[in-house]
Design a protein around this motif. Sequence first.
Motif, PDB file in Angstrom:
ATOM      1  N   ASN A  51       0.816  -1.215   0.000  1.00  0.00           N
ATOM      2  CA  ASN A  51       0.000   0.000   0.000  1.00  0.00           C
ATOM      3  C   ASN A  51       0.855   1.274   0.000  1.00  0.00           C
ATOM      4  OD1 ASN A  51      -2.494   1.269  -0.193  1.00  0.00           O
ATOM      5  ND2 ASN A  51      -2.674   1.501   2.018  1.00  0.00           N
ATOM      6  N   LEU A  52       1.899   1.281  -0.793  1.00  0.00           N
ATOM      7  CA  LEU A  52       2.769   2.449  -0.927  1.00  0.00           C
ATOM      8  C   LEU A  52       2.658   3.096  -2.306  1.00  0.00           C
ATOM      9  CD1 LEU A  52       5.963   1.007   0.836  1.00  0.00           C
ATOM     10  CD2 LEU A  52       4.276   2.597   1.803  1.00  0.00           C
ATOM     11  N   HIS A  53       1.619   2.776  -3.038  1.00  0.00           N
ATOM     12  CA  HIS A  53       1.465   3.222  -4.424  1.00  0.00           C
ATOM     13  C   HIS A  53       1.101   4.694  -4.566  1.00  0.00           C
ATOM     14  CE1 HIS A  53      -2.852   3.019  -3.784  1.00  0.00           C
ATOM     15  NE2 HIS A  53      -2.656   1.813  -3.268  1.00  0.00           N
ATOM     16  N   GLN A  54       0.737   5.351  -3.487  1.00  0.00           N
ATOM     17  CA  GLN A  54       0.394   6.777  -3.486  1.00  0.00           C
ATOM     18  C   GLN A  54      -0.680   7.132  -4.508  1.00  0.00           C
ATOM     19  OE1 GLN A  54       3.810   9.378  -3.400  1.00  0.00           O
ATOM     20  NE2 GLN A  54       5.001   7.889  -2.212  1.00  0.00           N
ATOM     21  N   GLY A  55      -1.577   6.196  -4.760  1.00  0.00           N
ATOM     22  CA  GLY A  55      -2.682   6.438  -5.683  1.00  0.00           C
ATOM     23  C   GLY A  55      -2.419   6.029  -7.116  1.00  0.00           C
ATOM     24  N   PHE A  56      -1.171   5.741  -7.465  1.00  0.00           N
ATOM     25  CA  PHE A  56      -0.869   5.312  -8.826  1.00  0.00           C
ATOM     26  C   PHE A  56      -1.402   3.896  -9.037  1.00  0.00           C
ATOM     27  CE2 PHE A  56       2.429   8.504  -8.009  1.00  0.00           C
ATOM     28  CZ  PHE A  56       2.214   9.340  -9.095  1.00  0.00           C
ATOM     29  N   THR A  57      -2.054   3.679 -10.155  1.00  0.00           N
ATOM     30  CA  THR A  57      -2.699   2.391 -10.419  1.00  0.00           C
ATOM     31  C   THR A  57      -2.079   1.629 -11.591  1.00  0.00           C
ATOM     32  OG1 THR A  57      -4.323   3.512 -11.826  1.00  0.00           O
ATOM     33  CG2 THR A  57      -4.927   3.149  -9.502  1.00  0.00           C
ATOM     34  N   HIS A  58      -1.443   2.335 -12.511  1.00  0.00           N
ATOM     35  CA  HIS A  58      -0.907   1.725 -13.722  1.00  0.00           C
ATOM     36  C   HIS A  58       0.573   2.090 -13.890  1.00  0.00           C
ATOM     37  CE1 HIS A  58      -5.185   1.508 -14.525  1.00  0.00           C
ATOM     38  NE2 HIS A  58      -4.934   0.667 -15.511  1.00  0.00           N
ATOM     39  N   VAL A  59       1.339   1.134 -14.425  1.00  0.00           N
ATOM     40  CA  VAL A  59       2.752   1.343 -14.720  1.00  0.00           C
ATOM     41  C   VAL A  59       2.978   1.022 -16.197  1.00  0.00           C
ATOM     42  CG1 VAL A  59       5.119   0.625 -14.224  1.00  0.00           C
ATOM     43  CG2 VAL A  59       3.421   0.681 -12.378  1.00  0.00           C
ATOM     44  N   PHE A  60       3.653   1.937 -16.879  1.00  0.00           N
ATOM     45  CA  PHE A  60       3.972   1.759 -18.290  1.00  0.00           C
ATOM     46  C   PHE A  60       5.490   1.840 -18.432  1.00  0.00           C
ATOM     47  CE2 PHE A  60      -0.171   3.724 -17.864  1.00  0.00           C
ATOM     48  CZ  PHE A  60      -0.966   2.866 -18.605  1.00  0.00           C
ATOM     49  N   GLU A  61       6.081   0.832 -19.088  1.00  0.00           N
ATOM     50  CA  GLU A  61       7.535   0.765 -19.250  1.00  0.00           C
ATOM     51  C   GLU A  61       7.885   0.667 -20.726  1.00  0.00           C
ATOM     52  OE1 GLU A  61      10.566  -1.998 -17.065  1.00  0.00           O
ATOM     53  OE2 GLU A  61       9.931  -2.971 -18.939  1.00  0.00           O
ATOM     54  N   SER A  62       8.684   1.616 -21.176  1.00  0.00           N
ATOM     55  CA  SER A  62       9.188   1.595 -22.550  1.00  0.00           C
ATOM     56  C   SER A  62      10.700   1.474 -22.495  1.00  0.00           C
ATOM     57  CB  SER A  62       8.811   2.885 -23.284  1.00  0.00           C
ATOM     58  OG  SER A  62       7.415   3.087 -23.262  1.00  0.00           O
ATOM     59  N   THR A  63      11.264   0.803 -23.488  1.00  0.00           N
ATOM     60  CA  THR A  63      12.704   0.624 -23.565  1.00  0.00           C
ATOM     61  C   THR A  63      13.243   1.346 -24.791  1.00  0.00           C
ATOM     62  OG1 THR A  63      12.526  -1.532 -22.497  1.00  0.00           O
ATOM     63  CG2 THR A  63      14.569  -1.085 -23.699  1.00  0.00           C
ATOM     64  N   PHE A  64      14.365   2.043 -24.577  1.00  0.00           N
ATOM     65  CA  PHE A  64      15.045   2.780 -25.631  1.00  0.00           C
ATOM     66  C   PHE A  64      16.517   2.404 -25.599  1.00  0.00           C
ATOM     67  CE2 PHE A  64      11.305   5.075 -24.426  1.00  0.00           C
ATOM     68  CZ  PHE A  64      10.788   5.543 -25.617  1.00  0.00           C
ATOM     69  N   GLU A  65      17.221   2.597 -26.702  1.00  0.00           N
ATOM     70  CA  GLU A  65      18.649   2.274 -26.763  1.00  0.00           C
ATOM     71  C   GLU A  65      19.514   3.350 -26.157  1.00  0.00           C
ATOM     72  OE1 GLU A  65      19.683   1.203 -30.754  1.00  0.00           O
ATOM     73  OE2 GLU A  65      18.577  -0.674 -30.657  1.00  0.00           O
ATOM     74  N   SER A  66      18.967   4.563 -25.947  1.00  0.00           N
ATOM     75  CA  SER A  66      19.765   5.665 -25.421  1.00  0.00           C
ATOM     76  C   SER A  66      18.853   6.778 -24.914  1.00  0.00           C
ATOM     77  CB  SER A  66      20.674   6.232 -26.516  1.00  0.00           C
ATOM     78  OG  SER A  66      19.884   6.843 -27.527  1.00  0.00           O
ATOM     79  N   THR A  67      19.441   7.717 -24.179  1.00  0.00           N
ATOM     80  CA  THR A  67      18.669   8.886 -23.751  1.00  0.00           C
ATOM     81  C   THR A  67      18.295   9.749 -24.959  1.00  0.00           C
ATOM     82  OG1 THR A  67      20.731  10.045 -23.240  1.00  0.00           O
ATOM     83  CG2 THR A  67      19.609   8.976 -21.407  1.00  0.00           C
ATOM     84  N   GLU A  68      19.129   9.743 -25.985  1.00  0.00           N
ATOM     85  CA  GLU A  68      18.798  10.467 -27.214  1.00  0.00           C
ATOM     86  C   GLU A  68      17.549   9.869 -27.863  1.00  0.00           C
ATOM     87  OE1 GLU A  68      22.951  11.104 -26.152  1.00  0.00           O
ATOM     88  OE2 GLU A  68      21.860   9.254 -26.522  1.00  0.00           O
ATOM     89  N   GLY A  69      17.395   8.544 -27.748  1.00  0.00           N
ATOM     90  CA  GLY A  69      16.207   7.883 -28.273  1.00  0.00           C
ATOM     91  C   GLY A  69      14.942   8.342 -27.574  1.00  0.00           C
ATOM     92  N   ILE A  70      15.048   8.602 -26.280  1.00  0.00           N
ATOM     93  CA  ILE A  70      13.891   9.117 -25.537  1.00  0.00           C
ATOM     94  C   ILE A  70      13.560  10.527 -26.017  1.00  0.00           C
ATOM     95  CG2 ILE A  70      13.044   9.836 -23.270  1.00  0.00           C
ATOM     96  CD1 ILE A  70      14.593   7.455 -22.100  1.00  0.00           C
TER      97      ILE A  70
END
Length: 105
Positions: A51-70
């Motif tokens: 119960n430490l989610h602070q109200g967040f219900t969904h998690v989305f994770e994307s993968t990139f090859e670099s910070t430039e890609g983001i």
Amino acid sequence: MGEVKHLLLAKFKDGTSQEQIDNLIKGYANLVNHVETMKSFRWGTDVSIENLHQGFTHVFESTFESTEGIATYISHPAHVEFANGFLAQLDKVLVVDYKPTAVDP
């Protein structure tokens, strides 16, 4: 360089239907087909018993090859269009980018 993870934690606004959420998630997942620098996408809902989610219900994770890609992803027209509608449906949002580090045993 090295792989970079882009995490987005979300709480949808009250009144957002499950159908709307499902459609938003499909739209998010579809960005992989439009943004070349986005290598993968995964998502899930909070299942923690702490119960430490602070109200967040969904998690989305994307993968990139670099910070430039983001950076390319953030300014890509497909992402900009999607993000405008997606963010309008959120009550809370938190975004963290990080480079995974393996720990040697």
